[in-house]
Write a protein that holds these residues in place. Structure first.
Motif, mmCIF file in Angstrom:
data_model
loop_
_atom_site.group_PDB
_atom_site.id
_atom_site.type_symbol
_atom_site.label_atom_id
_atom_site.label_comp_id
_atom_site.label_asym_id
_atom_site.label_seq_id
_atom_site.Cartn_x
_atom_site.Cartn_y
_atom_site.Cartn_z
ATOM 1 N N ARG A 191 86.852 -6.617 -60.497
ATOM 2 C CA ARG A 191 87.450 -6.120 -61.742
ATOM 3 C C ARG A 191 88.948 -5.842 -61.544
ATOM 4 N NH1 ARG A 191 84.908 -1.472 -64.694
ATOM 5 N NH2 ARG A 191 85.402 -2.627 -66.556
ATOM 6 N N VAL B 208 91.662 -5.329 -64.818
ATOM 7 C CA VAL B 208 91.010 -4.351 -65.701
ATOM 8 C C VAL B 208 91.658 -2.965 -65.554
ATOM 9 C CG1 VAL B 208 88.810 -3.162 -66.175
ATOM 10 C CG2 VAL B 208 88.832 -5.603 -65.685
ATOM 11 N N GLU C 249 88.924 3.016 -67.709
ATOM 12 C CA GLU C 249 88.158 2.054 -66.903
ATOM 13 C C GLU C 249 87.727 2.652 -65.559
ATOM 14 O OE1 GLU C 249 86.925 -0.749 -67.855
ATOM 15 O OE2 GLU C 249 87.879 -0.646 -69.816
#
Lengths: 73, 149
Positions: B29, B34, B43
């Protein structure tokens, strides 16, 4: 905590009690067999309560089970 | 080997599995970006919540599987779950080591914050530190069991 200075006669007392097993002693005192092994090999000093319970299991005074060895410097 | 002693091995394996899977997932990720931009905090929070949920789930499944396996191997459907004073002493000694390490990790986190590191980096110092602490705590307990107390 260094070397355990509390000595014991559990092995002899078990023999005198008709070769009582460590498992039986553990069940009588409410601890695991591994704890009995550690105490018997003088690797672990039990609490006062457990020491009395062990003595009671052999129906003998506590001083017949445990003794204190003074450290020689 | 007592139940408590055996369960430490299960916890150790679970910790390694969960943390390895987490870092593998999060690194993917992170590479996708992200954790960049204004939503980085959200996140990071989501990732950590997933980690906590997965950690609890793996721990429960691990313990169930361990108990089933133990019942099959020992041929004893009612194993003893007894935890005695020696188990508790060993647990407390290991906990003391863990608390000292936690203080160190907390200090590292504060240093990272003052150096202007990102939220992602700071939280993952905490998470990584937590994983190392869990492993060290388990290894300390195993060492103490081997030594006798």
């Amino acid at each position: 905590m260094g070397k355990c200075l509390v000595q014991n006669s559990i092995r002899r007392l078990r023999f005198d009690a008709g070769e009582m097993t460590q498992k039986t002693l553990a069940e009588k005192t409410g601890v695991t067999r591994q704890t009995i092994v550690a105490i018997e090999n003088a690797k672990y000093a039990p609490s006062l309560e457990l020491a009395f319970l062990i003595a009671d299991a052999f129906d003998t005074p506590i001083q017949n089970v445990f003794s204190y060895r003074k450290e020689i410097k | 080997m007592s139940f408590h002693h055996k369960s430490i091995y299960v916890s150790l394996v679970n910790s390694i599995i969960v943390m390895s899977a987490y870092y593998w997932w999060v690194s993917g990720r992170y590479a996708d970006g992200v954790f960049d931009g204004p939503n980085a905090g959200v996140e990071v929070g989501k990732s950590l919540l997933i980690l906590i949920a997965a950690g609890i789930l793996v721990q429960i499944i691990g313990m169930i599987l361990f108990n089933i396996l133990q019942a099959i191997v020992t041929n004893n459907a009612n194993p003893s779950f007894l935890i005695d004073e020696r188990d508790r002493t060993i647990e407390l000694k290991a906990l003391k080591v863990a608390y000292n390490l936690m203080a160190l990790v907390f200090l590292l986190t504060i240093i990272a914050l003052t150096m202007g590191w990102s939220i992602f980096a700071v939280f993952h110092i905490l998470v990584g530190g937590g994983a190392v602490i869990a492993i060290v705590e388990a290894l300390t307990q195993l060492f103490l069991y081997r030594r006798g107390y």
